[in-house]
Design an enzyme around this catalytic site. Structure first.
Site, PDB file in Angstrom:
ATOM      1  NE  ARG A   4      -2.262  -1.317   3.593  1.00 13.75           N
ATOM      2  CZ  ARG A   4      -1.661  -0.564   4.520  1.00 13.75           C
ATOM      3  NH1 ARG A   4      -1.692   0.760   4.432  1.00 13.75           N
ATOM      4  NH2 ARG A   4      -1.042  -1.100   5.531  1.00 13.75           N
TER       5      ARG A   4
ATOM      6  CE1 TYR B  99       1.677  -7.370  -4.058  1.00  9.74           C
ATOM      7  CE2 TYR B  99       1.006  -6.111  -2.137  1.00  9.74           C
ATOM      8  CZ  TYR B  99       1.556  -7.258  -2.690  1.00  9.74           C
ATOM      9  OH  TYR B  99       1.961  -8.274  -1.866  1.00  9.74           O
TER      10      TYR B  99
ATOM     11  CE  LYS C  67      -6.937  -3.566   5.500  1.00 12.00           C
ATOM     12  NZ  LYS C  67      -5.916  -4.476   5.179  1.00 12.00           N
TER      13      LYS C  67
ATOM     14  CG  HIS D  72      -7.091  -3.229  10.013  1.00 16.70           C
ATOM     15  ND1 HIS D  72      -5.780  -2.791  10.136  1.00 16.70           N
ATOM     16  CD2 HIS D  72      -7.051  -4.240   9.110  1.00 16.70           C
ATOM     17  CE1 HIS D  72      -5.004  -3.507   9.352  1.00 16.70           C
ATOM     18  NE2 HIS D  72      -5.740  -4.391   8.719  1.00 16.70           N
TER      19      HIS D  72
ATOM     20  CB  SER E 176      -0.672  -3.707   7.952  1.00 18.20           C
ATOM     21  OG  SER E 176      -1.853  -2.990   7.652  1.00 18.20           O
TER      22      SER E 176
ATOM     23  CB  CYS F 291       0.756  -6.290  14.014  1.00 17.09           C
ATOM     24  SG  CYS F 291       1.939  -4.992  13.611  1.00 17.09           S
TER      25      CYS F 291
ATOM     26  CG  ASP G 244      -7.305  -7.405   6.854  1.00 20.64           C
ATOM     27  OD1 ASP G 244      -6.302  -7.283   7.587  1.00 20.64           O
ATOM     28  OD2 ASP G 244      -7.559  -6.605   5.930  1.00 20.64           O
TER      29      ASP G 244
ATOM     30  NE  ARG H 197       0.072  -8.611   2.446  1.00 16.87           N
ATOM     31  CZ  ARG H 197      -0.463  -8.260   3.599  1.00 16.87           C
ATOM     32  NH1 ARG H 197      -1.532  -8.882   4.050  1.00 16.87           N
ATOM     33  NH2 ARG H 197       0.074  -7.313   4.329  1.00 16.87           N
TER      34      ARG H 197
HETATM   35  P1  GTP Z   1      -2.219  -7.788   7.418  1.00 15.63           P
HETATM   36  O1  GTP Z   1      -2.732  -8.856   6.524  1.00 15.63           O
HETATM   37  O2  GTP Z   1      -1.152  -6.955   6.801  1.00 15.63           O
HETATM   38  O3  GTP Z   1      -3.297  -6.937   7.986  1.00 15.63           O
HETATM   39  O4  GTP Z   1      -1.398  -8.529   8.625  1.00 15.63           O
HETATM   40  P2  GTP Z   1      -1.855  -9.408   9.872  1.00 15.63           P
HETATM   41  O5  GTP Z   1      -2.168  -8.520  11.019  1.00 15.63           O
HETATM   42  O6  GTP Z   1      -2.877 -10.392   9.472  1.00 15.63           O
HETATM   43  O7  GTP Z   1      -0.496 -10.154  10.280  1.00 15.63           O
HETATM   44  P3  GTP Z   1      -0.080 -11.704  10.174  1.00 15.63           P
HETATM   45  O8  GTP Z   1      -0.914 -12.594  11.055  1.00 15.63           O
HETATM   46  O9  GTP Z   1       0.005 -12.073   8.760  1.00 15.63           O
HETATM   47  O10 GTP Z   1       1.371 -11.662  10.811  1.00 15.63           O
HETATM   48  C1  GTP Z   1       2.391 -10.843  10.307  1.00 15.63           C
HETATM   49  C2  GTP Z   1       3.735 -11.302  10.788  1.00 15.63           C
HETATM   50  O11 GTP Z   1       3.765 -11.353  12.220  1.00 15.63           O
HETATM   51  C3  GTP Z   1       4.096 -12.693  10.305  1.00 15.63           C
HETATM   52  O12 GTP Z   1       5.445 -12.686   9.884  1.00 15.63           O
HETATM   53  C4  GTP Z   1       3.919 -13.560  11.508  1.00 15.63           C
HETATM   54  O13 GTP Z   1       4.768 -14.670  11.490  1.00 15.63           O
HETATM   55  C5  GTP Z   1       4.215 -12.628  12.683  1.00 15.63           C
HETATM   56  N1  GTP Z   1       3.439 -12.984  13.887  1.00 15.63           N
HETATM   57  C6  GTP Z   1       2.103 -13.227  13.950  1.00 15.63           C
HETATM   58  N2  GTP Z   1       1.719 -13.581  15.206  1.00 15.63           N
HETATM   59  C7  GTP Z   1       2.842 -13.546  15.964  1.00 15.63           C
HETATM   60  C8  GTP Z   1       3.102 -13.812  17.354  1.00 15.63           C
HETATM   61  O14 GTP Z   1       2.228 -14.151  18.141  1.00 15.63           O
HETATM   62  N3  GTP Z   1       4.399 -13.648  17.777  1.00 15.63           N
HETATM   63  C9  GTP Z   1       5.400 -13.272  16.918  1.00 15.63           C
HETATM   64  N4  GTP Z   1       6.624 -13.136  17.407  1.00 15.63           N
HETATM   65  N5  GTP Z   1       5.187 -13.029  15.597  1.00 15.63           N
HETATM   66  C10 GTP Z   1       3.940 -13.174  15.130  1.00 15.63           C
HETATM   67  C1  SPV Z   2      -2.917  -4.607   5.226  1.00 15.88           C
HETATM   68  O1  SPV Z   2      -1.939  -3.968   4.832  1.00 15.88           O
HETATM   69  O2  SPV Z   2      -3.471  -4.379   6.338  1.00 15.88           O
HETATM   70  C2  SPV Z   2      -3.453  -5.707   4.411  1.00 15.88           C
HETATM   71  C3  SPV Z   2      -2.951  -5.846   3.045  1.00 15.88           C
HETATM   72  O3  SPV Z   2      -4.335  -6.436   4.866  1.00 15.88           O
HETATM   73  S1  SPV Z   2      -3.706  -4.748   1.930  1.00 15.88           S
HETATM   74  O4  SPV Z   2      -4.848  -5.409   1.337  1.00 15.88           O
HETATM   75  O5  SPV Z   2      -2.701  -4.439   0.919  1.00 15.88           O
HETATM   76  O6  SPV Z   2      -4.144  -3.560   2.635  1.00 15.88           O
HETATM   77 MN    MN Z   3      -4.858  -5.832   7.051  1.00 15.24          MN
END
Ligand code: GTP
Ligand code: SPV
Ligand code: MN
Length: 609
Positions: free
Chosen positions: A82, A222, A231, A251, A273, A275, A298, A390
């Site tokens: 983004r 993208y 979003k 979110h 994002s 996290c 999400d 992704r």
């Molecule tokens: P968006 O799709 O961008 O909104 O991200 P998201 O909030 O869904 O994050 P996602 O669950 O994909 O995790 C992002 C990164 O954080 C990955 O590399 C995970 O491996 C890492 N991660 C997720 N949960 C944990 C956790 O409990 N501990 C640690 N250390 N890392 C984590």
């Molecule tokens: C985020 O960045 O929080 C995502 C990926 O879930 S995107 O769809 O690119 O916003």
């Molecule tokens: Mn997201």
């Protein structure tokens, strides 16, 4: 209307809704595509478009024995996330966009972008994509029509949104609201000009018109820049709808947790994002007797039900998940969802035998094609997969999807979690004193920036309710809206609010808390707090458990680390106060008094501690 009839397909709409047909004709006239294709979300359409994309070099089909019906794409190296600095909230009044958003006058933005759109689809196909966010059989379905010149976008929308005859039918009913969402990669082709694998433009605009509920996107192909149902619609436009109609567009993931007594609880959690939302949404609990199911990963739309409880709906139809770090240990349910096939992979690495790989995935590949197209071997310094690479896959394939994930009524939320990525200060879990204090936690939350957006990685910034990049209106009004939502409800039926941090670090930068499946221990404590069964320690920032107040049985981490992850540190919090003050000062006069009061109360509790 002179030029229009010469565009193939334009005069053959399968839908009857007049405003849609007129808008499509108007856009076609402006953007001058070779042809118009009306999309129906069918398997035939998927097969035809994926085949065309393979022929064009955009997609590589993966080995069907490994990943059936799945494709790989590498984007342009400058179109990987983004673009927040190119994202605009074009409200009529500048004050309605607020300090956290870029603003331009809507008429001015439309004038600028109209010139960019002029002829921008030359040599290309213009796809018309009717879609619905959330169940199509909802009382007020959230319909949209995306126009895009990217077949990659069409195939992604097949997975991420509801498409097909039911959507077209609701659109044709004529009285349902729909959001026009215009997208172009901004790369017209001269006659005979060879296309590139990933067309895009250096000039990018991701523009929202919240007053008229319109989206205009230009220059990027993208993710959140181009899949406009996600979003742009479900958060930026929907948050403005929610403000006007008294609900919440957030979110947040939605998780169902089932206790050993077979009691089901639904939890919504807002983390910025990259996290941890997707990972928590597909959690595999490590503690005996507890089970988890996925409702959404999400976005959550939440409104009060007839019984006075807050119900959440996931508007999406698929996962657009971060690949790096996903593996059989951290997120086995994501791995199983992907193994099923019907998936798209963007900017991961390609193995020599037609599969995908990314950093953190099991296996020790000897050789890969990196997302950049370069050879990769174990000694290569640069990562094989882009950090924001992704997978796109249908949620229905998730082995632990909750049966009610598709219910238009949604699921009743018992707890809301806010959380960021912070090395220091924020304990593993803190329970708020009440809704307003919980709103303050959300309003002041902060996180280190990640690869999900261009620029700034690692810097700590305030990211209120994880909505900083996704708010369609003024952040001060948004906080007031949260406070008002709480006031409008029966306090005994409101979800409890918690603040979590899986990412606190020790001296050598190691994570103090193991995270992932072990987060079920924190969820167990949260549920037991709701049930009045778990103990906690009252601190100036809220109720925090000590290590002996959560279930740590069987954890292999040193107990000092667990204690450090839970530690409330008054000195660290005193250092946090000026950062919160600075953030509140930035919001200015739109900051609700109640949030100022909460800050004062926090200061006083800290002084007294
Ligand atoms: P968006 O799709 O961008 O909104 O991200 P998201 O909030 O869904 O994050 P996602 O669950 O994909 O995790 C992002 C990164 O954080 C990955 O590399 C995970 O491996 C890492 N991660 C997720 N949960 C944990 C956790 O409990 N501990 C640690 N250390 N890392 C984590
Ligand atoms: C985020 O960045 O929080 C995502 C990926 O879930 S995107 O769809 O690119 O916003
Ligand atoms: Mn997201």
């Amino acid at each position: 209307m002179t030029a229009v009839p010469t565009i193939r397909g334009l005069d053959n709409p399968p839908i009857r809704r007049r405003e849609v047909i007129d808008w499509v004709a108007e856009v076609a006239e402006l953007t001058t595509p070779d042809q118009v294709v009306w999309c129906d979300g069918s398997q035939d359409e998927w097969d035809r478009l994926t085949k065309e994309l393979v022929a064009a070099g955009t997609y590589t089909q993966l080995d069907p024995d490994k990943k059936p019906n799945s494709f790989y794409a590498a984007s342009d190296p400058d179109d990987v996330a983004r673009v927040e600095e190119r994202t605009f909230i074009c409200s009529v009044n500048e004050a309605d966009a607020g300090v956290t958003n870029n603003w331009m006058d809507p008429a001015e933005m439309k004038a600028v972008m109209t010139e960019l759109y002029r002829g921008c689809m030359a040599g290309r196909t213009m796809y018309v994509i009717p879609f619905c966010m959330g169940p199509v059989n909802a009382e007020h379905p959230k319909l949209g029509v995306e126009i895009s010149d990217s077949a990659y976008v069409v195939t992604s929308m097949h997975i991420m949104t509801r498409m097909g005859p039911e959507v077209q039918k609701r659109l044709d009913e004529g009285d349902t609201e729909w959001v026009p969402a215009l997208h172009s990669v901004g790369a017209p082709l001269e006659p005979g000009q060879q296309d590139v694998k990933w067309p895009c433009n250096d000039t990018k605009y991701i523009s929202h018109f919240p007053d008229t509920r319109e989206i205009w996107s230009f220059g990027s192909g993208y993710g959140g820049n181009a899949l406009l149902g996600k979003k742009c619609y479900s958060l930026r436009i929907a948050s403005a709808m929610a403000r006007d109609e008294g609900w919440l567009a957030e979110h947040m993931l939605i998780l169902k947790l089932i206790s050993p007594e077979e009691k089901a609880y639904y939890i919504a959690a807002a983390f910025p994002s990259a996290c941890g939302k997707t990972n928590l949404a597909m959690l595999q609990p490590t503690i005996p007797g507890w089970r988890a199911e996925t409702v959404g990963d999400d976005i959550a739309w939440m409104r009060f039900g007839a019984d006075g409880r807050l119900y959440a709906v996931n508007p999406e139809f698929g996962f657009f998940g971060v690949a790096p770090g996903t593996n059989w240990k951290t997120n086995p349910n994501a791995m199983r969802t992907i193994e099923h096939g019907n998936a798209l992979f963007t900017n991961v690495a390609l193995t020599d035998d037609g599969d995908v790989w990314w950093e953190g995935l099991e296996g020790d590949p000897e050789h890969l094609t990196a997302w950049t197209g370069d050879d990769w071997t174990p000694g290569t310094a640069k990562p094989a997969a882009h950090p924001n690479s992704r997978y796109t896959v249908p949620i229905s394939q998730c082995p632990v999807v909750a049966p009610e994930w598709d219910d238009p009524q949604g699921v009743p939320i018992s707890a809301i979690l806010f959380g960021g990525r912070r090395k220091t200060t924020i304990p593993l879990v803190t329970e708020s004193f009440d809704w307003q204090h919980g709103t303050f936690m959300g309003a002041t939350m902060s996180s280190e920036m990640t690869a999900a957006a261009k620029g700034g990685k690692g810097q700590v910034r305030r990211d209120p309710m994880a909505m900083l990049p996704f708010l369609g209106y003024n952040v001060g009004d948004y906080f007031q809206h949260w406070v008002d939502v709480g006031k409008s409800a029966d306090a005994t039926k409101l979800p409890s609010i918690f603040y979590v941090n899986w990412f606190r670090r020790g001296e050598d930068n190691r994570f103090l808390w193991p995270g992932f499946g072990e987060n079920s221990r924190v969820l167990k404590w949260i549920i037991e707090r709701l049930e009045g069964k778990a103990a906690a320690t009252e601190t100036p920032i809220g109720h925090v458990p000590s290590a002996d107040q959560i279930d740590v049985e069987g954890l292999s981490e040193p107990m000092e680390d667990i204690e450090a992850s839970l530690h409330f540190d008054a000195d660290e919090w005193r250092e946090e106060l000026p950062l919160i003050e600075e953030w509140f000062a930035k919001i200015g006069e739109k900051l609700p008094t109640s949030m100022r009061d909460e800050l004062e109360a926090l200061k006083q509790r800290l002084d007294a501690s």
